[in-house]
Scaffold this motif. Structure first.
Motif, PDB file in Angstrom:
ATOM      1  N   SER A 324       0.820  -1.223   0.000  1.00  0.00           N
ATOM      2  CA  SER A 324       0.000   0.000   0.000  1.00  0.00           C
ATOM      3  C   SER A 324       0.844   1.259   0.000  1.00  0.00           C
ATOM      4  O   SER A 324       0.361   2.335  -0.355  1.00  0.00           O
ATOM      5  CB  SER A 324      -0.938  -0.001   1.212  1.00  0.00           C
ATOM      6  N   ALA A 353      -4.307  -6.545   0.094  1.00  0.00           N
ATOM      7  CA  ALA A 353      -3.924  -5.196   0.483  1.00  0.00           C
ATOM      8  C   ALA A 353      -3.189  -5.158   1.817  1.00  0.00           C
ATOM      9  O   ALA A 353      -2.389  -4.245   2.067  1.00  0.00           O
ATOM     10  CB  ALA A 353      -5.162  -4.301   0.555  1.00  0.00           C
ATOM     11  N   ARG A 354      -3.411  -6.173   2.671  1.00  0.00           N
ATOM     12  CA  ARG A 354      -2.866  -6.094   4.033  1.00  0.00           C
ATOM     13  C   ARG A 354      -1.950  -7.253   4.406  1.00  0.00           C
ATOM     14  O   ARG A 354      -1.125  -7.128   5.303  1.00  0.00           O
ATOM     15  CB  ARG A 354      -4.022  -6.024   5.043  1.00  0.00           C
TER      16      ARG A 354
END
Length: 420
Positions: A324, A353-354
């Motif tokens: 990100s 995304a994480r």
């Protein structure tokens, strides 16, 4: 006789092109470049005459670099209205996120199979000998016509979708029983079979001359495992059919000889490979961005072949991990990270995304990974970075193995894989 009959049925000229490629591959680079330039000029003249998209452009230098998105948006302008031969519809891009349907003509199909056979010939194969195919739908079709062709080619097909221990045992036994002289297919699938053979300690009485891997990156560790299992040299082949790229390893196995009778290639800054399929006179894709990153050798191969040498296929340009914060690494980052660790046979990076998860298939169930975690965390910022040891890889529909996969939800993707 088998391949002559196939050419007759398909209206192709695979055998004659194979003989031509075998004859000219040892010409000097200047001689091959002269041949290529003549072919390119003829192709450019045809494209400018047949396609309204290129009619006003004065020469090849003015042709723009295009990609799948351009081709999908301008399909009508890329079809050759004057082509009267057989058209073969092809589909690619499922693993890259950009589905793409294109067409090839008889000449392009002839060059495709001639190049494949040339790579087999280097491995010792003789036309008509039995061959074991281990692959998915991206490599072979499943219709009745395909079954007829494979029967004529003396090809025995083994699905890469079912790689259970029982199935692998059956595959190995059948390859020996059929007296196959060559194994050809996905690098990851052949590697899985090799791992099973080595682990079982029972190697069937194979009659192989060689193994040729395609469609995926063949790492040095994978090659070593395959050669140990089958007892013959393992070669790699590189291709991008929509771009007309066909390249093969020679006996030295120090790079891929790129066949310039079909491909006019360019390497953009950063290593991005652009190619023009000069043999495809049914559907034009001039200066087509393959999405692959390559490194060219500075000099011709010492084997004496004059085709330009791809020193290294780094991977697909979209085989990137991006966090990100905008930090990115290529799958090659992980390949280099793990290449000296002989406990690791294969790996896959799955991320959202994480979270980033590195699945490793490892001989050591107590695999210690803190040093690797520190190195990865220094390059990428994720909320969670962890290893999953000896869990199944996340698969894609065509059966290929991808080193890097971006998914919507890592835990869901891993859970679905375990459920299967």
């Amino acid at each position: 006789m088998r391949f002559g009959l196939i050419d007759l049925i398909r209206r192709t000229s695979t055998v004659s092109i194979l003989h031509e490629l075998e004859a000219i591959q040892f010409e000097s680079p200047p001689q091959l470049q002269e041949r290529q330039q003549a072919l390119l000029q003829g192709y450019v003249d045809l494209v400018r005459k047949a396609s309204p998209l290129y009619a006003r452009l004065t020469g090849f230098a003015q042709f723009p670099v295009i990609d799948k998105a351009f081709a999908n948006a301008n399909r009508a302008g890329l079809v050759n209205p004057g082509y009267r031969g057989k058209v073969v519809s092809k589909k690619t891009g499922g693993s890259t996120g950009e589905p793409f349907v294109y067409a090839t003509g008889v000449k392009a199909q002839s060059y495709l199979w001639a190049a494949i056979l040339l790579s087999w010939r280097v491995a010792g194969y003789r036309l008509g000998e039995p061959v074991a195919f281990i692959a998915g739908t991206a490599l072979f079709g499943t219709g009745y016509k395909q079954r007829i062709y494979y029967a004529l080619m003396n090809v025995h097909m083994y699905s890469a979708f079912d790689m259970s221990a029982a199935r692998l045992e059956a595959y190995a036994a059948d390859i020996a029983r059929q007296r196959c002289r060559l194994v050809y297919g996905y690098a990851s699938a052949i590697h899985q079979l090799a791992l099973h053979i080595n682990k079982s300690g029972r190697r069937p009485q194979f009659r192989l001359r060689g193994v040729v891997c395609t469609a995926e990156v063949l790492t040095p560790a994978m090659r070593e495992t395959i050669e140990q299992a089958f007892g013959v040299p393992c070669f790699s082949q590189y291709g991008c059919n929509d771009a007309g790229v066909s390249a093969y390893e020679c006996e030295r196995r120090s790079g891929f000889h790129l066949i310039t009778q079909r491909s006019y290639f360019e390497v953009l800054p950063g290593g991005r490979l652009v190619s023009t399929d000069m043999a495809n006179d049914a559907f034009f894709l001039p200066r087509y961005d393959t999405g692959d990153l390559v490194e060219m050798a500075a000099a011709p191969c010492p084997c004496g072949r004059g085709f330009p040498l791809i020193k290294n296929v780094v991977g697909r340009a979209n085989d990137l991990v991006e966090d990100s914060a905008g930090n990115t690494v290529h799958s090659e980052f992980f390949t280099h990270l793990f290449r000296e660790d002989r406990r690791i046979s294969e790996f896959q990076v799955v991320y959202d995304a994480r979270e980033l998860v590195i699945i490793v298939h490892c001989a050591d169930a107590a695999f210690a990974h803190p040093p690797y975690l520190e190195r990865i965390a220094a390059a990428l910022a994720f909320d969670t970075i962890r290893f999953a040891v000896n869990q199944p890889f996340v698969a894609i529909k065509n059966g290929k193995h991808r080193f890097v996969m971006r998914v919507d939800n890592v835990e869901q993707a891993l859970g679905e894989t375990l459920a299967c």
